[in-house]
Write a protein that holds these residues in place. Structure first.
Motif, PDB file in Angstrom:
ATOM      1  N   PHE A 103     -10.837  -2.155   3.162  1.00  0.00           N
ATOM      2  CA  PHE A 103      -9.748  -3.112   3.017  1.00  0.00           C
ATOM      3  C   PHE A 103      -8.816  -3.145   4.220  1.00  0.00           C
ATOM      4  CE2 PHE A 103      -7.300   0.410   1.150  1.00  0.00           C
ATOM      5  CZ  PHE A 103      -6.007   0.148   1.550  1.00  0.00           C
ATOM      6  N   LYS A 104      -8.952  -2.199   5.123  1.00  0.00           N
ATOM      7  CA  LYS A 104      -8.205  -2.209   6.382  1.00  0.00           C
ATOM      8  C   LYS A 104      -9.093  -1.581   7.445  1.00  0.00           C
ATOM      9  CE  LYS A 104      -4.053  -0.517   6.440  1.00  0.00           C
ATOM     10  NZ  LYS A 104      -2.840   0.256   6.140  1.00  0.00           N
ATOM     11  N   GLU A 105      -8.838  -1.942   8.682  1.00  0.00           N
ATOM     12  CA  GLU A 105      -9.553  -1.312   9.790  1.00  0.00           C
ATOM     13  C   GLU A 105      -9.106   0.151   9.897  1.00  0.00           C
ATOM     14  OE1 GLU A 105     -11.945  -2.535  11.878  1.00  0.00           O
ATOM     15  OE2 GLU A 105     -11.958  -4.264  10.536  1.00  0.00           O
ATOM     16  N   PRO A 106      -9.984   1.043  10.382  1.00  0.00           N
ATOM     17  CA  PRO A 106      -9.552   2.424  10.605  1.00  0.00           C
ATOM     18  C   PRO A 106      -8.332   2.449  11.524  1.00  0.00           C
ATOM     19  CG  PRO A 106     -11.930   2.233  10.843  1.00  0.00           C
ATOM     20  CD  PRO A 106     -11.387   0.827  10.731  1.00  0.00           C
ATOM     21  N   ALA A 107      -7.430   3.384  11.291  1.00  0.00           N
ATOM     22  CA  ALA A 107      -6.206   3.491  12.090  1.00  0.00           C
ATOM     23  C   ALA A 107      -6.117   4.880  12.701  1.00  0.00           C
ATOM     24  CB  ALA A 107      -4.989   3.221  11.214  1.00  0.00           C
ATOM     25  N   ASP A 108      -5.965   4.928  14.015  1.00  0.00           N
ATOM     26  CA  ASP A 108      -5.812   6.195  14.728  1.00  0.00           C
ATOM     27  C   ASP A 108      -4.421   6.213  15.347  1.00  0.00           C
ATOM     28  OD1 ASP A 108      -5.900   8.456  16.291  1.00  0.00           O
ATOM     29  OD2 ASP A 108      -7.901   8.040  17.085  1.00  0.00           O
ATOM     30  N   HIS A 109      -3.542   7.031  14.784  1.00  0.00           N
ATOM     31  CA  HIS A 109      -2.165   7.130  15.256  1.00  0.00           C
ATOM     32  C   HIS A 109      -1.958   8.359  16.136  1.00  0.00           C
ATOM     33  CE1 HIS A 109      -1.103   3.942  12.449  1.00  0.00           C
ATOM     34  NE2 HIS A 109      -1.746   4.610  11.505  1.00  0.00           N
ATOM     35  N   GLY A 110      -3.040   8.942  16.627  1.00  0.00           N
ATOM     36  CA  GLY A 110      -2.949  10.158  17.434  1.00  0.00           C
ATOM     37  C   GLY A 110      -2.886  11.388  16.552  1.00  0.00           C
ATOM     38  N   PHE A 111      -1.797  11.559  15.842  1.00  0.00           N
ATOM     39  CA  PHE A 111      -1.630  12.710  14.948  1.00  0.00           C
ATOM     40  C   PHE A 111      -2.250  12.469  13.569  1.00  0.00           C
ATOM     41  CE2 PHE A 111       1.826   9.949  13.839  1.00  0.00           C
ATOM     42  CZ  PHE A 111       2.022  10.137  12.485  1.00  0.00           C
ATOM     43  N   MET A 112      -2.557  11.178  13.261  1.00  0.00           N
ATOM     44  CA  MET A 112      -3.101  10.848  11.943  1.00  0.00           C
ATOM     45  C   MET A 112      -4.216   9.815  12.097  1.00  0.00           C
ATOM     46  SD  MET A 112      -1.141   9.538   8.479  1.00  0.00           S
ATOM     47  CE  MET A 112      -0.482   8.051   9.196  1.00  0.00           C
ATOM     48  N   TYR A 113      -5.310  10.082  11.381  1.00  0.00           N
ATOM     49  CA  TYR A 113      -6.457   9.176  11.376  1.00  0.00           C
ATOM     50  C   TYR A 113      -6.702   8.758   9.928  1.00  0.00           C
ATOM     51  CZ  TYR A 113     -11.331   7.656  11.864  1.00  0.00           C
ATOM     52  OH  TYR A 113     -12.500   6.944  11.837  1.00  0.00           O
ATOM     53  N   VAL A 114      -6.818   7.440   9.679  1.00  0.00           N
ATOM     54  CA  VAL A 114      -6.896   6.918   8.315  1.00  0.00           C
ATOM     55  C   VAL A 114      -8.017   5.886   8.197  1.00  0.00           C
ATOM     56  CG1 VAL A 114      -5.638   5.729   6.467  1.00  0.00           C
ATOM     57  CG2 VAL A 114      -4.389   7.155   8.095  1.00  0.00           C
ATOM     58  N   ARG A 115      -8.777   5.998   7.101  1.00  0.00           N
ATOM     59  CA  ARG A 115      -9.723   4.951   6.713  1.00  0.00           C
ATOM     60  C   ARG A 115      -9.434   4.576   5.275  1.00  0.00           C
ATOM     61  NH1 ARG A 115     -15.610   5.832   8.581  1.00  0.00           N
ATOM     62  NH2 ARG A 115     -15.846   3.910   7.394  1.00  0.00           N
ATOM     63  N   SER A 116      -9.718   3.325   4.937  1.00  0.00           N
ATOM     64  CA  SER A 116      -9.346   2.791   3.633  1.00  0.00           C
ATOM     65  C   SER A 116     -10.530   2.088   2.987  1.00  0.00           C
ATOM     66  CB  SER A 116      -8.215   1.781   3.799  1.00  0.00           C
ATOM     67  OG  SER A 116      -7.157   2.327   4.559  1.00  0.00           O
ATOM     68  N   GLY A 122     -11.429  -2.504  -7.429  1.00  0.00           N
ATOM     69  CA  GLY A 122     -10.429  -3.057  -6.525  1.00  0.00           C
ATOM     70  C   GLY A 122      -9.237  -2.155  -6.293  1.00  0.00           C
ATOM     71  N   HIS A 123      -9.230  -0.934  -6.865  1.00  0.00           N
ATOM     72  CA  HIS A 123      -8.161   0.020  -6.580  1.00  0.00           C
ATOM     73  C   HIS A 123      -8.269   0.416  -5.112  1.00  0.00           C
ATOM     74  CE1 HIS A 123      -7.214   0.385 -10.812  1.00  0.00           C
ATOM     75  NE2 HIS A 123      -8.485   0.639 -11.067  1.00  0.00           N
ATOM     76  N   LEU A 124      -7.139   0.544  -4.454  1.00  0.00           N
ATOM     77  CA  LEU A 124      -7.099   0.854  -3.024  1.00  0.00           C
ATOM     78  C   LEU A 124      -6.956   2.351  -2.802  1.00  0.00           C
ATOM     79  CD1 LEU A 124      -4.689  -2.017  -1.906  1.00  0.00           C
ATOM     80  CD2 LEU A 124      -7.192  -2.056  -2.069  1.00  0.00           C
ATOM     81  N   TRP A 125      -7.774   2.877  -1.891  1.00  0.00           N
ATOM     82  CA  TRP A 125      -7.788   4.295  -1.559  1.00  0.00           C
ATOM     83  C   TRP A 125      -7.690   4.462  -0.051  1.00  0.00           C
ATOM     84  CZ3 TRP A 125      -8.599   8.100  -5.396  1.00  0.00           C
ATOM     85  CH2 TRP A 125      -8.901   7.599  -6.668  1.00  0.00           C
ATOM     86  N   GLU A 126      -6.945   5.462   0.380  1.00  0.00           N
ATOM     87  CA  GLU A 126      -6.901   5.838   1.790  1.00  0.00           C
ATOM     88  C   GLU A 126      -7.280   7.299   1.904  1.00  0.00           C
ATOM     89  OE1 GLU A 126      -3.659   2.929   3.912  1.00  0.00           O
ATOM     90  OE2 GLU A 126      -2.957   4.920   3.325  1.00  0.00           O
ATOM     91  N   ILE A 127      -8.063   7.599   2.933  1.00  0.00           N
ATOM     92  CA  ILE A 127      -8.422   8.975   3.264  1.00  0.00           C
ATOM     93  C   ILE A 127      -7.824   9.241   4.642  1.00  0.00           C
ATOM     94  CG2 ILE A 127     -10.286  10.641   3.543  1.00  0.00           C
ATOM     95  CD1 ILE A 127     -10.312   9.318   0.796  1.00  0.00           C
ATOM     96  N   ALA A 128      -7.032  10.303   4.757  1.00  0.00           N
ATOM     97  CA  ALA A 128      -6.320  10.550   6.011  1.00  0.00           C
ATOM     98  C   ALA A 128      -6.449  12.002   6.447  1.00  0.00           C
ATOM     99  CB  ALA A 128      -4.836  10.209   5.851  1.00  0.00           C
ATOM    100  N   TYR A 129      -6.540  12.177   7.756  1.00  0.00           N
ATOM    101  CA  TYR A 129      -6.456  13.509   8.360  1.00  0.00           C
ATOM    102  C   TYR A 129      -5.212  13.520   9.222  1.00  0.00           C
ATOM    103  CZ  TYR A 129      -7.061  17.315  11.627  1.00  0.00           C
ATOM    104  OH  TYR A 129      -6.853  18.432  12.378  1.00  0.00           O
TER     105      TYR A 129
END
Length: 138
Positions: A103-116, A122-129
């Protein structure tokens, strides 16, 4: 003193309980049979966090308002942590392979990496490191 819960229980309505169990099992989650039956399934996130998947008809017995159609509108995002960037990718890839949708593109914020992903309902989930050592530098 601030309130701190010992356990967290998230309750989600699902259209097909068996398909939902198969979906999350294929990602790597386990279900506690002690708190599961033909109307609900208790997915274990960790020793203190659980997601109770409730057949939609059963979920309705707990609420006095309409059940949200999360296939067409966001009702919240369940965010879970992962041990590494690779673990984020592994879980997200498994969810997509099992029928989930990104539901969103992967996001790399340097200190945090997230995929959704969206689950089958249709429940939304995010997995983050989160790399805490890089966070202090950001």
């Amino acid at each position: 003193m601030a309130y701190k819960a010992n356990h967290v229980y998230v309750n989600l309505p699902v259209k097909d309980l068996n398909r939902t169990k198969e979906f999350f099992s294929s990602i790597g989650f386990e279900f506690n049979p002690q708190f599961s039956d033909d109307k609900s399934a208790c997915m274990v996130i960790n020793d203190n966090t659980f997601v109770q998947m409730l057949a939609e008809s059963y979920f309705r017995t707990f609420v006095d308002k309409p059940v949200a159609d999360v296939a067409s509108a966001a009702g919240g995002i369940i965010a879970l942590s992962a041990d590494s960037r690779e673990h984020v990718d592994e879980l997200a890839d498994k969810a997509l392979t099992a029928g989930g949708k990104q539901f969103k593109e992967p996001a790399d914020h340097g200190f945090m990496y997230v995929r959704s992903f969206e689950d089958l309902d249709g429940h939304l989930w995010e997995i983050a490191y989160m790399d805490m050592s890089a966070m202090s530098q950001a």
